[in-house]
Design a protein around this motif. Structure first.
Motif, short mmCIF file in Angstrom:
data_model
loop_
_atom_site.label_atom_id
_atom_site.label_comp_id
_atom_site.label_asym_id
_atom_site.label_seq_id
_atom_site.Cartn_x
_atom_site.Cartn_y
_atom_site.Cartn_z
N ILE A 1 1.11 -2.12 -6.90
CA ILE A 1 1.86 -3.43 -7.42
C ILE A 1 3.00 -2.71 -7.94
O ILE A 1 3.23 -1.72 -8.69
CB ILE A 1 0.91 -4.31 -8.19
CG1 ILE A 1 0.48 -3.49 -9.53
CG2 ILE A 1 -0.41 -4.75 -7.58
CD1 ILE A 1 -0.16 -4.50 -10.66
N ASP A 2 4.12 -3.74 -7.89
CA ASP A 2 5.28 -3.30 -8.70
C ASP A 2 4.86 -3.34 -10.25
O ASP A 2 4.27 -3.98 -10.97
CB ASP A 2 6.25 -4.51 -8.68
CG ASP A 2 6.74 -4.54 -7.39
OD1 ASP A 2 6.94 -3.44 -6.44
OD2 ASP A 2 7.11 -5.58 -6.69
N SER B 1 2.79 -6.81 -16.24
CA SER B 1 2.47 -7.55 -17.79
C SER B 1 1.90 -8.77 -17.21
O SER B 1 1.24 -9.39 -17.98
CB SER B 1 4.10 -7.82 -18.24
OG SER B 1 4.78 -8.44 -17.35
N GLN B 2 2.11 -9.47 -15.96
CA GLN B 2 1.53 -10.81 -15.69
C GLN B 2 -0.05 -10.47 -15.60
O GLN B 2 -0.97 -11.27 -16.14
CB GLN B 2 1.84 -11.16 -14.51
CG GLN B 2 3.57 -11.67 -14.48
CD GLN B 2 3.82 -12.07 -12.97
OE1 GLN B 2 3.21 -11.74 -12.06
NE2 GLN B 2 5.12 -12.49 -12.90
N LEU B 3 -0.35 -9.17 -15.11
CA LEU B 3 -2.10 -8.96 -14.94
C LEU B 3 -2.48 -8.84 -16.38
O LEU B 3 -3.58 -9.41 -16.77
CB LEU B 3 -2.09 -7.68 -14.14
CG LEU B 3 -1.70 -8.02 -12.79
CD1 LEU B 3 -2.08 -6.39 -12.24
CD2 LEU B 3 -2.69 -8.67 -11.88
N VAL C 1 4.16 7.05 2.37
CA VAL C 1 4.48 5.95 3.17
C VAL C 1 4.10 4.73 2.48
O VAL C 1 3.03 4.76 1.92
CB VAL C 1 3.51 6.05 4.61
CG1 VAL C 1 3.92 4.99 5.40
CG2 VAL C 1 3.67 7.16 5.24
N ILE C 2 5.10 3.95 2.35
CA ILE C 2 4.88 2.64 1.81
C ILE C 2 4.75 1.56 2.73
O ILE C 2 5.82 1.51 3.54
CB ILE C 2 5.81 2.48 0.63
CG1 ILE C 2 5.75 3.45 -0.32
CG2 ILE C 2 5.69 1.21 -0.22
CD1 ILE C 2 6.87 3.57 -1.49
N PHE C 3 3.85 0.68 2.79
CA PHE C 3 3.89 -0.36 3.80
C PHE C 3 3.31 -1.88 3.05
O PHE C 3 2.59 -1.81 2.14
CB PHE C 3 3.28 -0.03 4.88
CG PHE C 3 1.65 -0.01 4.91
CD1 PHE C 3 0.94 -0.69 5.22
CD2 PHE C 3 1.20 1.48 4.62
CE1 PHE C 3 -0.53 -0.71 4.94
CE2 PHE C 3 -0.28 1.64 4.27
CZ PHE C 3 -1.04 0.74 4.60
N GLU C 4 3.70 -2.97 3.84
CA GLU C 4 2.95 -4.22 3.26
C GLU C 4 2.32 -4.56 4.63
O GLU C 4 2.60 -4.49 5.43
CB GLU C 4 4.12 -5.10 3.10
CG GLU C 4 4.74 -5.34 1.79
CD GLU C 4 5.82 -6.38 1.63
OE1 GLU C 4 6.12 -6.65 0.47
OE2 GLU C 4 6.01 -6.94 2.50
N ALA C 5 1.08 -5.38 4.01
CA ALA C 5 0.09 -5.73 5.08
C ALA C 5 -0.34 -7.29 4.63
O ALA C 5 -0.38 -7.62 3.55
CB ALA C 5 -1.17 -4.80 5.23
N ASP C 6 -0.68 -7.91 5.75
CA ASP C 6 -1.04 -9.33 5.35
C ASP C 6 -2.21 -9.59 4.34
O ASP C 6 -2.21 -10.37 3.68
CB ASP C 6 -1.33 -10.30 6.73
CG ASP C 6 -0.04 -10.55 7.52
OD1 ASP C 6 1.07 -10.33 6.82
OD2 ASP C 6 -0.18 -11.17 8.63
N ASP C 7 -3.20 -8.67 4.72
CA ASP C 7 -4.37 -8.57 3.86
C ASP C 7 -5.04 -7.35 4.08
O ASP C 7 -4.42 -6.24 4.59
CB ASP C 7 -5.34 -9.72 4.39
CG ASP C 7 -5.80 -9.58 5.89
OD1 ASP C 7 -5.48 -8.46 6.52
OD2 ASP C 7 -5.92 -10.73 6.51
N ARG C 8 -6.34 -7.09 3.06
CA ARG C 8 -6.80 -5.91 3.14
C ARG C 8 -7.19 -5.26 4.58
O ARG C 8 -7.22 -4.05 4.84
CB ARG C 8 -8.13 -6.03 2.38
CG ARG C 8 -8.95 -4.82 2.27
CD ARG C 8 -10.12 -4.75 1.18
NE ARG C 8 -9.42 -4.57 -0.06
CZ ARG C 8 -10.15 -4.32 -0.95
NH1 ARG C 8 -11.47 -4.51 -0.88
NH2 ARG C 8 -9.92 -4.03 -2.33
N TYR D 1 0.83 -0.97 0.00
CA TYR D 1 0.07 0.05 0.00
C TYR D 1 0.74 1.17 0.04
O TYR D 1 2.01 1.27 0.38
CB TYR D 1 -0.82 -0.02 1.26
CG TYR D 1 -1.85 -1.04 1.37
CD1 TYR D 1 -3.13 -0.99 0.65
CD2 TYR D 1 -1.52 -2.44 1.81
CE1 TYR D 1 -4.02 -2.24 0.85
CE2 TYR D 1 -2.29 -3.44 1.88
CZ TYR D 1 -3.62 -3.38 1.31
OH TYR D 1 -4.59 -4.30 1.24
N ALA D 2 0.38 2.27 -0.73
CA ALA D 2 1.10 3.56 -0.57
C ALA D 2 -0.06 4.53 0.18
O ALA D 2 -1.45 4.58 -0.22
CB ALA D 2 1.29 4.13 -2.08
N SER D 3 0.44 5.47 1.03
CA SER D 3 -0.28 6.48 1.83
C SER D 3 0.34 7.90 1.43
O SER D 3 1.41 7.98 1.62
CB SER D 3 -0.47 6.03 3.21
OG SER D 3 -0.98 5.02 3.57
#
Length: 95
Positions: free
Chosen positions: A83-84, A89-91, A53-60, A4-6
């Motif tokens: 997403i990166d 391209s995968q999406l 602020v950029i963070f990773e979270a386990d789920d929504r 996520y980006a805030s």
């Protein structure tokens, strides 16, 4: 793990000096850990917002709790999933 980006502004927090501002990030990192999230990066920015602020979270749900935690620390703004670029391209291939 979702990222996520805030885009945040200092809203309700009256910061008196640089040390107090720096303490926000330590407090926030600790609280994000409690919500199954990890602070990846944070940047001071010029313009409409004060911080990215950029963070990773386990789920929504963990992402939502993390965004609320930032508000509790006097940061207001907008949080969105990211997403990166390499994954785009995968999406596209899956559509």
């Amino acid at each position: 793990m979702p990222k996520y980006a805030s885009l945040m502004t200092l809203a309700d927090r009256d910061v008196q000096n640089a040390q107090e501002l720096a303490s926000i990030w330590g407090e926030l990192e600790t609280e994000l850990d409690q919500h199954e999230a990890t602070l990846e990066d944070s940047y001071a920015i010029l313009g409409e917002y004060d911080f990215l602020v950029i963070f990773e979270a386990d789920d929504r749900e963990a992402g939502f709790k993390s965004a609320l935690a930032m508000r509790r620390h006097g940061l207001e703004g907008q949080t969105m999933p990211i997403i990166d670029v390499e994954n785009i391209s995968q999406l596209v291939d899956e559509i």
